[in-house]
Design an enzyme around this catalytic site. Sequence first.
Site, PDB file in Angstrom:
ATOM      1  CG  HIS A  53      -2.122  -0.852   1.097  1.00 50.57           C
ATOM      2  ND1 HIS A  53      -3.388  -0.367   1.281  1.00 50.57           N
ATOM      3  CD2 HIS A  53      -2.269  -2.170   0.800  1.00 50.57           C
ATOM      4  CE1 HIS A  53      -4.263  -1.348   1.110  1.00 50.57           C
ATOM      5  NE2 HIS A  53      -3.598  -2.446   0.825  1.00 50.57           N
ATOM      6  NE  ARG A  54       4.792   3.313   4.648  1.00 55.31           N
ATOM      7  CZ  ARG A  54       5.114   2.785   5.805  1.00 55.31           C
ATOM      8  NH1 ARG A  54       6.207   2.087   5.944  1.00 55.31           N
ATOM      9  NH2 ARG A  54       4.344   2.960   6.849  1.00 55.31           N
ATOM     10  NE  ARG A  56      -2.463   0.527  -3.905  1.00 52.03           N
ATOM     11  CZ  ARG A  56      -3.055  -0.501  -3.285  1.00 52.03           C
ATOM     12  NH1 ARG A  56      -2.975  -1.706  -3.779  1.00 52.03           N
ATOM     13  NH2 ARG A  56      -3.726  -0.323  -2.180  1.00 52.03           N
TER      14      ARG A  56
END
Length: 182
Positions: A53-54, A56
Amino acid sequence: MNIVMVSGGVRSGKSAYAERLVLERSSAAPAKVLYVATGLRWDGEMDERIDKHRARRPAEWDTLEAASDLSVSPYEDYDFVLVDTLSAWIANRLMEIPEERLGDKSLAQRILTRVDEYIEALGASRLREAVIVTDEVGWGGVALSPLGRRFQDIVGEANQRLAARADEAVVVVSGLPWRLKG
């Protein structure tokens, strides 16, 4: 202030959709974006998910780790806030409760009251938009454990409250967004 609810099952693509939505809307004019991360690093698998997530997210977005407290006060200098996820924040609250106390209705009510207060504070904030990601727990079977059932009950009720207040609601299924409201 616009509130957008993005729900979906686990690994449905809801977070990626919410990120694209905020990126699109915040790019139209200079805007400051805050990503509010509620996930906890419990093990190697969660580390991988959080890191994915980070990686992205755009580098210019700020990140606030808020696994234990959701508060709008840190949002004052931002135009857009993306909260990922309300359901993880609820899970974190439940993990603090001893299993023998999970049936205590007052504990569930305290969590839901806190969700209501948070949603109300978002609506009163100076943000242009808040995008709240949450898990849809209503499509699976009833959980086998007391913790799982309590999680489903509270998240299901919190999602209904958020959807009622949201200006827009989208559910993501297999990576495809389906607009429910707004």
